[in-house]
Write an enzyme that holds these catalytic residues in place. Structure first.
Site, mmCIF file in Angstrom:
data_model
loop_
_atom_site.group_PDB
_atom_site.id
_atom_site.type_symbol
_atom_site.label_atom_id
_atom_site.label_comp_id
_atom_site.label_asym_id
_atom_site.label_seq_id
_atom_site.Cartn_x
_atom_site.Cartn_y
_atom_site.Cartn_z
ATOM 1 N N ARG A 6 10.880 -1.999 10.965
ATOM 2 C CA ARG A 6 9.852 -1.504 11.877
ATOM 3 C C ARG A 6 9.651 -2.520 12.991
ATOM 4 O O ARG A 6 9.652 -3.720 12.749
ATOM 5 C CB ARG A 6 8.528 -1.321 11.114
ATOM 6 C CG ARG A 6 8.474 -0.037 10.347
ATOM 7 C CD ARG A 6 7.304 0.046 9.422
ATOM 8 N NE ARG A 6 6.054 -0.523 9.933
ATOM 9 C CZ ARG A 6 4.882 -0.423 9.292
ATOM 10 N NH1 ARG A 6 4.812 0.216 8.136
ATOM 11 N NH2 ARG A 6 3.794 -0.957 9.784
ATOM 12 N N ARG A 58 11.014 -6.393 4.838
ATOM 13 C CA ARG A 58 10.832 -4.960 4.580
ATOM 14 C C ARG A 58 11.758 -4.137 5.477
ATOM 15 O O ARG A 58 11.905 -4.385 6.659
ATOM 16 C CB ARG A 58 9.386 -4.566 4.859
ATOM 17 C CG ARG A 58 9.177 -3.062 4.787
ATOM 18 C CD ARG A 58 7.743 -2.693 4.625
ATOM 19 N NE ARG A 58 6.922 -3.093 5.749
ATOM 20 C CZ ARG A 58 5.609 -2.925 5.793
ATOM 21 N NH1 ARG A 58 4.990 -2.402 4.756
ATOM 22 N NH2 ARG A 58 4.918 -3.300 6.844
ATOM 23 N N LYS A 69 0.827 -1.219 0.000
ATOM 24 C CA LYS A 69 0.000 0.000 0.000
ATOM 25 C C LYS A 69 0.856 1.261 0.000
ATOM 26 O O LYS A 69 0.619 2.195 -0.741
ATOM 27 C CB LYS A 69 -0.851 0.112 1.283
ATOM 28 C CG LYS A 69 -1.806 -0.988 1.559
ATOM 29 C CD LYS A 69 -2.648 -0.638 2.786
ATOM 30 C CE LYS A 69 -1.961 -0.874 4.126
ATOM 31 N NZ LYS A 69 -1.711 -2.247 4.481
ATOM 32 N N ARG A 105 -9.549 0.262 8.688
ATOM 33 C CA ARG A 105 -9.092 -1.087 8.990
ATOM 34 C C ARG A 105 -10.171 -1.907 9.681
ATOM 35 O O ARG A 105 -9.955 -3.078 9.979
ATOM 36 C CB ARG A 105 -7.877 -1.010 9.900
ATOM 37 C CG ARG A 105 -6.545 -1.071 9.155
ATOM 38 C CD ARG A 105 -5.485 -1.069 10.215
ATOM 39 N NE ARG A 105 -4.218 -1.596 9.825
ATOM 40 C CZ ARG A 105 -3.207 -0.854 9.389
ATOM 41 N NH1 ARG A 105 -3.370 0.432 9.190
ATOM 42 N NH2 ARG A 105 -2.039 -1.411 9.155
ATOM 43 N N ARG A 114 -0.772 -8.873 13.297
ATOM 44 C CA ARG A 114 -1.328 -7.905 12.349
ATOM 45 C C ARG A 114 -2.088 -8.642 11.235
ATOM 46 O O ARG A 114 -3.138 -8.193 10.793
ATOM 47 C CB ARG A 114 -0.208 -7.042 11.759
ATOM 48 C CG ARG A 114 0.416 -6.136 12.816
ATOM 49 C CD ARG A 114 1.672 -5.469 12.311
ATOM 50 N NE ARG A 114 1.426 -4.602 11.197
ATOM 51 C CZ ARG A 114 2.293 -4.366 10.228
ATOM 52 N NH1 ARG A 114 3.478 -4.942 10.243
ATOM 53 N NH2 ARG A 114 2.001 -3.548 9.255
HETATM 54 P P1 AMP Z 1 0.675 0.599 9.095
HETATM 55 O O1 AMP Z 1 1.899 1.437 8.960
HETATM 56 O O2 AMP Z 1 -0.460 1.057 8.234
HETATM 57 O O3 AMP Z 1 0.956 -0.878 8.910
HETATM 58 O O4 AMP Z 1 0.144 0.780 10.613
HETATM 59 C C1 AMP Z 1 0.981 0.438 11.703
HETATM 60 C C2 AMP Z 1 0.135 0.264 12.964
HETATM 61 O O5 AMP Z 1 -0.533 1.491 13.293
HETATM 62 C C3 AMP Z 1 -0.984 -0.775 12.869
HETATM 63 O O6 AMP Z 1 -0.506 -2.099 13.066
HETATM 64 C C4 AMP Z 1 -1.905 -0.294 14.012
HETATM 65 O O7 AMP Z 1 -1.361 -0.637 15.280
HETATM 66 C C5 AMP Z 1 -1.819 1.224 13.869
HETATM 67 N N1 AMP Z 1 -2.845 1.708 12.919
HETATM 68 C C6 AMP Z 1 -2.622 2.277 11.690
HETATM 69 N N2 AMP Z 1 -3.779 2.566 11.079
HETATM 70 C C7 AMP Z 1 -4.767 2.177 11.917
HETATM 71 C C8 AMP Z 1 -6.184 2.170 11.833
HETATM 72 N N3 AMP Z 1 -6.815 2.616 10.751
HETATM 73 N N4 AMP Z 1 -6.882 1.682 12.896
HETATM 74 C C9 AMP Z 1 -6.267 1.228 13.989
HETATM 75 N N5 AMP Z 1 -4.929 1.164 14.127
HETATM 76 C C10 AMP Z 1 -4.174 1.630 13.102
#
Ligand code: AMP
Length: 206
Positions: free
Chosen positions: A151, A122, A13, A88, A162
């Protein structure tokens, strides 16, 4: 153009959002990036977010929805945006469409067996945000000169959490966007550029 990009962790994404920004000039709104920046600045939101993120858990809907609502009101989002990592949950998707119109929700479909491997390989640049996959070629330094990092939430146990969370919510979100007639699906290719050919085709037909 108001775009939602969604898919399993590691589906690409973030890379697609960057390619869309480069071509169409609309900003990438990544909830994950915003939250990570809050964590590094040690803000109140960052302190709350860190506890969830580092354990592979989703933040409470209300918190994230407010954050997105506020961000989308900024002047740079008035001509369009790419939501990356939001919604999400079904609740987030429903609430989003109550306050803003979305032209297309693009699902980046990736073989779920691939997802764990992709996340583990990654690496990201903590300074410029560029994303690398080191499965074929091991790289330690970003092209901007800074050291790449993994990360915290790309580590195996956290990635598994996740993926579980994604699988628990994704069907409802897909169904919701389908009913609203804004769902488009692209298969994740071997490279971000390959996937972008399909993403771009969808955008150019809007
Ligand atoms: P990402 O970088 O999009 O993979 O997001 C990293 C982490 O941020 C996720 O695993 C969640 O812990 C938190 N997070 C990001 N977006 C959301 C969302 N829309 N709802 C809830 N938690 C989120």
């Amino acid at each position: 153009m108001n775009i939602v990009l969604f898919g399993a962790p590691g589906c690409g994404k973030g890379s697609q959002a960057k390619l869309i920004t480069a071509k169409y000039g609309i900003p990438q709104i990544s909830t994950g990036d915003i939250l990570r920046s809050e964590i590094s600045k040690n803000t109140e939101l960052g302190n709350i977010a860190g506890k969830y993120i580092n354990n592979g858990l989703l933040l409470p809907d209300d918190l994230v929805i407010e954050l997105v609502k506020k961000t989308l009101q900024q002047p740079n989002c008035q001509n369009g945006f790419i939501l990356d990592g939001f919604p999400r949950t079904l609740n987030q998707a429903q609430r989003l469409l109550e306050f803003i119109n979305i032209d297309v929700a693009i699902l980046i479909d990736v073989n779920i067996n691939e997802v764990e491997r992709r996340a583990l390989y990654r690496r990201i640049c903590p300074v410029c945000g560029k994303i690398y996959n080191i499965s074929n070629k091991y790289i330690e330094i970003c092209e901007c000169g800074n050291k790449l990092i993994q990360r915290e939430d790309d580590k195996l146990e956290v990635v598994r959490h996740r993926i579980e969370k994604y699988l628990a919510n994704s069907e409802d979100i897909i169904e919701f966007f389908k009913e609203r007639k804004i769902l488009a699906t692209v298969l994740s290719g071997e490279t971000p550029e390959e996937t972008f050919v399909s993403v771009d085709k969808i955008l150019s037909e809007l």
